[in-house]
Motif scaffolding. Structure first.
Motif, short mmCIF file in Angstrom:
data_model
loop_
_atom_site.label_atom_id
_atom_site.label_comp_id
_atom_site.label_asym_id
_atom_site.label_seq_id
_atom_site.Cartn_x
_atom_site.Cartn_y
_atom_site.Cartn_z
N ARG A 207 62.68 70.40 -33.91
CA ARG A 207 63.45 70.50 -34.84
C ARG A 207 62.93 69.63 -36.19
O ARG A 207 63.07 69.67 -37.27
N LEU A 208 62.65 68.26 -35.89
CA LEU A 208 61.93 67.47 -36.73
C LEU A 208 60.71 68.03 -37.53
O LEU A 208 60.79 67.89 -38.65
N SER B 194 70.87 63.80 -30.35
CA SER B 194 70.12 64.81 -29.61
C SER B 194 69.79 65.94 -30.54
O SER B 194 68.92 66.73 -29.89
N TYR B 195 70.39 66.23 -31.60
CA TYR B 195 69.91 67.28 -32.61
C TYR B 195 68.53 67.07 -32.93
O TYR B 195 67.72 67.89 -33.18
N VAL C 112 67.51 65.44 -53.41
CA VAL C 112 68.61 66.18 -52.31
C VAL C 112 68.58 65.62 -51.13
O VAL C 112 67.44 65.20 -50.60
N VAL C 113 69.85 64.99 -50.69
CA VAL C 113 70.04 64.79 -49.38
C VAL C 113 70.07 65.92 -48.36
O VAL C 113 70.96 66.60 -48.42
N CYS C 114 69.14 65.93 -47.24
CA CYS C 114 69.04 67.05 -46.45
C CYS C 114 69.66 66.78 -45.11
O CYS C 114 69.40 65.77 -44.47
N TYR C 115 70.72 67.57 -44.62
CA TYR C 115 71.31 67.15 -43.31
C TYR C 115 71.61 68.68 -42.80
O TYR C 115 71.72 69.60 -43.43
#
Length: 227
Positions: free
Chosen positions: A35-36, A29-30, A188-191
């Motif tokens: 947000r996307l 649900s984030y 870079v991996v973004c989370y």
């Protein structure tokens, strides 16, 4: 956006701005529309190339572990993935309408890449033979499954753990060596949060580490805070 690199090396790779990998989980649900879109806008201003990979594997396996019938689990998974694709497409159309800098693929598509398969061999081996990495993977799965289980009254079972490990096994190569997989100089991996696997892979004292030019960023809207 609140942006936190996981150490000096991750900051250096971020500042190069070569490539960002944005992983999007189905059923999380984030990752709502707002947000996307914010995340992709930020990435578009920060990196020369961006890959968005949405996870479409092992969703039905987890639902079956919840007690769903296989046919119902498959139908529910298809609906969840369809909704996620729609949200990603809308955000991409707003941020990169010409489709020049943002590439969107499912994890299933990425898994067919020869480079992914090479990295997968090393991560699978580490899961079997590196005790520290194996323990970290199980810790991450238990955290995810634990949060999931509290929502609908399900208890964590062996089937949940096995489904979660299969899910993570498919995802892990992206954390380990995204530059090789996506054929870029650095990445870079973004989370939006720190995870056990990223915490270990970027530490120089761990036995199984990420590729030298693979970094990690915690990225989320500023209003969500730093915690």
């Amino acid at each position: 956006m609140y942006v936190k690199p996981l150490g000096a090396e991750c900051r250096r790779i971020w500042q190069r701005g070569d490539h960002a990998l944005i992983g999007v989980s189905a059923g999380n649900s984030y990752f709502n529309q707002e947000r996307l879109t914010k995340l992709l806008k930020w990435a578009g201003h920060s990196f020369a190339e961006i890959d968005v990979v949405y996870v479409d594997t092992h969703l039905d396996t987890m639902l079956i572990a919840d007690g769903r019938a296989p046919l119902h689990a498959a139908k529910s998974s298809r609906s969840t993935i369809k909704d996620l694709r729609r949200r990603i497409r809308r955000s991409v159309e707003l941020v990169d309408p010409d489709g020049v800098r943002l590439r969107v693929r499912s994890l299933t598509e990425v898994m067919d890449l020869p480079e992914y398969q090479k990295v997968r061999l090393s991560t699978d081996l580490a899961m079997r033979e590196d005790p520290e990495f194996a323990a970290t993977c199980e810790k991450m799965v238990r955290q995810v499954v634990g949060h999931r289980s509290t929502g609908d009254g399900n208890v964590m079972t062996k089937a949940h753990i096995e489904a979660g490990l299969s899910y993570l096994q498919a995802e892990a190569p992206l954390f380990v060596d995204s530059p090789s997989i996506f054929d870029v100089r650095s990445s870079v991996v973004c989370y939006h949060m720190l995870t056990p696997i990223t915490d270990q892979l970027c530490r120089r004292d761990s036995s199984f580490r990420c590729a030298p030019e693979n970094g990690y960023l915690i990225v989320r809207p500023t209003e969500l805070g730093e915690s």
